[in-house]
Design a protein around this motif. Structure first.
Motif, PDB file in Angstrom:
ATOM      1  N   GLY A   1      16.911   5.922   6.805  1.00  0.00           N
ATOM      2  CA  GLY A   1      15.789   5.318   7.839  1.00  0.00           C
ATOM      3  C   GLY A   1      16.041   5.420   9.546  1.00  0.00           C
ATOM      4  N   ALA A   2      17.059   4.818   9.670  1.00  0.00           N
ATOM      5  CA  ALA A   2      17.029   4.228  11.053  1.00  0.00           C
ATOM      6  C   ALA A   2      18.098   5.459  11.221  1.00  0.00           C
TER       7      ALA A   2
ATOM      8  N   LEU B   1      11.528   5.131   5.541  1.00  0.00           N
ATOM      9  CA  LEU B   1      12.381   5.055   4.941  1.00  0.00           C
ATOM     10  C   LEU B   1      12.755   3.313   4.450  1.00  0.00           C
ATOM     11  N   VAL B   2      12.761   2.669   5.705  1.00  0.00           N
ATOM     12  CA  VAL B   2      13.031   1.536   6.262  1.00  0.00           C
ATOM     13  C   VAL B   2      12.214  -0.159   5.805  1.00  0.00           C
ATOM     14  N   GLU B   3      11.062   0.844   6.096  1.00  0.00           N
ATOM     15  CA  GLU B   3       9.776   0.013   5.449  1.00  0.00           C
ATOM     16  C   GLU B   3       9.390  -0.363   3.707  1.00  0.00           C
ATOM     17  N   ALA B   4      10.356   0.924   2.995  1.00  0.00           N
ATOM     18  CA  ALA B   4      10.553   1.002   1.399  1.00  0.00           C
ATOM     19  C   ALA B   4      11.924  -0.175   1.800  1.00  0.00           C
ATOM     20  N   ALA B   5      12.603  -0.061   2.052  1.00  0.00           N
ATOM     21  CA  ALA B   5      13.707  -0.854   2.260  1.00  0.00           C
ATOM     22  C   ALA B   5      13.066  -2.571   2.147  1.00  0.00           C
ATOM     23  N   ARG B   6      12.352  -3.103   3.063  1.00  0.00           N
ATOM     24  CA  ARG B   6      11.502  -4.291   3.344  1.00  0.00           C
ATOM     25  C   ARG B   6      10.932  -4.461   2.865  1.00  0.00           C
ATOM     26  N   ARG B   7       9.992  -3.426   2.203  1.00  0.00           N
ATOM     27  CA  ARG B   7       9.135  -3.863   0.311  1.00  0.00           C
ATOM     28  C   ARG B   7      10.070  -4.699  -0.229  1.00  0.00           C
ATOM     29  N   ALA B   8      11.195  -3.798  -0.238  1.00  0.00           N
ATOM     30  CA  ALA B   8      12.129  -4.480  -1.862  1.00  0.00           C
ATOM     31  C   ALA B   8      12.750  -5.451  -1.520  1.00  0.00           C
TER      32      ALA B   8
END
Length: 694
Positions: free
Chosen positions: A432-433, A440-447
């Protein structure tokens, strides 16, 4: 009796209605075996395993076979993905007794859990004969059976741990590259012959080694020899070129072969042939998380257009196919649909013409090399060259995806595994970065949030959850280590200190509860369930070894904190790499990657400035785009006074302490071992400092 109906494992639930009276792994099964004075029959598998399904249909769903099992054994069903420790100890026994292992794994054990006969898949008639023979041996020659079990346990427990050595040196890493070259398939990519598994961990090492050598080559000879710490002269350059060549060839071959889903993205588990054409069709979260990260790093090192495309397609596939309603990521997609392996993915020439019409169908047949060589005249899709008409390709791909959506989909194992979600968090946050994809960063954060809030109780980590309900199984070393790795990557991308803090808690738990006292780590905690053997395997398998994953995360955390304790623990754990580098480098890829970071520093970058400031963001992105091995990034508002000045993160992230903006402008500090060069305020100056400090 249905004892599996409340399981969190989809694999166990698949067997809940069998006529076999299954027990889940636990004290109840052992107590029942002692009460009845019969052996345990332990069956280990996982939901996406094709041959597990075959044995289930042939034997476990068969009334006659089930009756024999129920009469003469206490039957225990184990999901290896939920209980990797149980799988590990019985796989060691299976391999020792048979010279090989696999799944389904079939183990006959005493009521104490000591294995005395093992195997893998058995056809029904052979399995029935085996059941009768083992039962007769138990009743007619009990002493010999018990002696066999005791000998196996004694032999396994006498196996010495893999010897360790000193921290790998630049020469160790160069030797590892040459070792990998010795088994490299120069024609097809990858290592060894068929079957071929994606060598994700080795590829990560090769990319890091190539980047390190390229950084050294960018300096003059004297500066490189004195400061790079990566070897010198022509030999160092040669290993860098060899590493890059092996990585690029393999990454391209996999991306263009049948192992990669050319329509929707995502990689199958492995290729049954040496050409990456014929996949074993299950898709695993861990493979795709690791490969997403490697392809993103390929782009970061070389700017490869193909690497960028595959990384983004794999990320999009993860979000579309593997994300759970709670925000985590499911474990796997099955290989089978409608009882046939790969049926969802393969095409015949006639099907392509029917969907696309004659003209586009014939074009697609040639482009995707659909020759009808599989069963029923079908083929998997390959894409050995880029299409000459991108717009036509997009139209064809869209039509085929729409048609495929009408097929019966493979089943999904939707349990959330902490370790594999940690791998996904790292990959998605970095992708994402790198590719400017905030989703994609938000998906990583949610997981990360799901695992943090559902799987953790203090510093105790539970391995799995499903439907928002945590399972009962304790996390193993890889869960702690891979999750810590993912959270540190997420912190580096977002600057959100909660992830840094939680990673530290996990790593402290590793040091306190998993240490073997000799520099390595056990795979289970010292206060966990006692099996007949405490598993400890420092080598990579389908995922990074827990020991090497722990070493990598400890090293990154030490770089952010200056903690000698964490750095020394990482270096001690990497001693095994020195032993493996010459002859077994393929099984030490993640350790070699961590060792490359250790040898290179790793470089530390503190980026300080107001959140949301474009100048802060530009410096931050420049740091994240650096391919220097293991580089860590701390992001915060800065702390010029050496204490917590209200900026928030600086008081908890030591790399930020005492470092603030310069002249009111956001700044970046390039450091090694907490010794920093002069701060800079522009991306161009930061690039120069990174080059000088590498």
């Amino acid at each position: 009796m249905n004892r599996l109906k409340d399981a969190t494992s989809p694999y166990l639930l698949q067997h809940a209605d069998n006529p076999v009276e299954w027990f889940p792994w636990g004290d109840e099964a052992f107590a029942e075996a002692r009460r009845r004075d019969v052996p345990l029959l332990i069956s280990v598998g996982y939901s996406a395993c094709h041959w597990c399904h075959v044995m289930a249909h042939e034997s476990f769903e068969d009334e006659g076979t089930a009756a024999l099992m129920n009469e003469r054994f206490v039957n225990v069903k184990v999901d290896r993905e939920e209980r990797p420790d149980v799988d590990a100890v019985y796989m060691s026994a299976t391999q020792a007794m048979n010279g090989h292992g696999g799944w389904p794994m079939t183990v006959f054990a005493t009521p104490e859990g000591h294995p005395f006969y093992t195997g893998t898949y058995f056809p029904r008639q052979q399995f029935q004969r085996l059941l009768t023979g083992v039962s007769n041996a138990w009743t007619g020659d009990r002493a010999a059976v018990l002696e066999q079990g005791s000998k196996i346990v004694e032999a396994l427990n006498e196996r010495s741990a893999l010897p360790s050595g000193p921290l790998p040196t630049p020469d160790t890493l160069a030797r590892a590259v040459r070792s990998l070259a010795g088994s490299f398939d120069a024609e097809r990519g990858g290592f060894g012959g068929a079957p071929k598994f994606p060598p994700s961990m080795a590829l990560e090492f090769l990319l890091r080694h190539a980047a390190a050598q390229a950084a050294g080559a960018a300096r003059d000879d004297a500066a490189r020899d004195d400061a790079a710490g990566e070897g010198s002269g022509e030999e160092a350059g040669a290993t860098g070129e060899a590493a890059a060549a092996m990585a690029v060839h393999t990454l391209e071959a996999m991306a263009r072969g049948g192992i990669y889903d050319q329509l929707a993205g995502g990689f199958a588990r492995y290729s049954v042939d040496a050409d990456w054409v014929v996949p074993h069709f299950e898709k695993m979260l861990y493979d795709n998380a690791l490969l997403l990260r490697v392809y993103a790093h390929w782009w970061r090192v070389t700017g490869s257009v193909l690497g960028r495309r595959i990384a983004l397609e794999t990320a999009d596939w993860l979000l579309a196919e593997m994300r759970t309603p709670e925000g985590g990521f499911a474990s796997a997609l099955d290989a089978d649909s409608e009882g046939e392996e790969g049926k969802f993915y393969v095409w015949s020439p006639e099907e392509l013409r029917e969907v696309l019409g004659e003209e586009d169908g014939d074009w697609a047949i040639g482009l995707f090399e659909v020759t009808g060589t599989f069963e029923h005249g079908t083929s998997v899709l390959q894409l050995r060259q880029d299409p000459d008409d991108p717009e036509r390709f997009a139209r064809v791909r869209s039509a085929l995806l729409a048609a495929r959506a009408g097929r019966v989909r493979p089943g999904r194992d939707d349990k959330v595994v902490a370790a594999w979600n940690g791998l996904a968090v790292a990959a998605l946050a970095e992708a994402g970065a790198l590719f400017d994809r905030p989703d994609l960063v938000e998906a990583a954060r949610r997981a990360a949030t799901l695992v943090d809030e559902l799987h953790l109780d203090g510093d105790r980590l539970l391995r799995t959850s499903r439907d928002g309900r945590a399972g009962a199984n304790a996390g193993v070393l890889e869960d702690y280590a891979d999750l810590a790795e993912g959270l540190l990557a997420l912190y580096g991308v977002t600057g959100e200190v909660r992830w840094f803090r939680r990673a530290g808690t996990l790593l402290d738990a590793i040091l306190e509860r998993f240490s073997d006292g000799a520099g390595g780590f056990y795979d289970t905690a010292e206060d966990g369930e006692r099996l007949f053997q405490r598993p400890q395997d420092p080598t990579d398998n389908a995922t990074p070894s827990g020991q090497f994953a722990a070493a990598g995360a400890l090293l990154s955390y030490a770089a952010l904190t200056g903690s000698a304790r964490h750095r020394e623990a990482a270096e001690a754990a990497l001693g095994t790499v020195t032993v493996l580098a010459d002859r077994h480098a393929r099984f030490a890829g993640w350790g070699l990657a961590a060792a490359q970071a250790a040898v290179s520093g790793p470089i530390e970058v503190a980026v300080v400035g107001p959140a949301g400031d474009p100048a802060t963001a530009a410096l931050h992105r420049t740091a994240l785009l650096s391919p220097l091995p293991g580089l860590v990034v701390a992001l915060g508002e800065g702390d010029p006074g050496g204490g917590d000045s209200g900026g928030g993160d600086s008081g908890e992230v030591p790399l930020l302490q005492g470092r603030g903006p310069v002249g009111g402008e956001p700044a970046a500090y390039v450091c090694r071992g907490f010794t920093c060069r002069m701060p800079v305020t522009t991306p161009a100056a930061l690039l120069a400092e990174l080059a000088a400090g590498a």
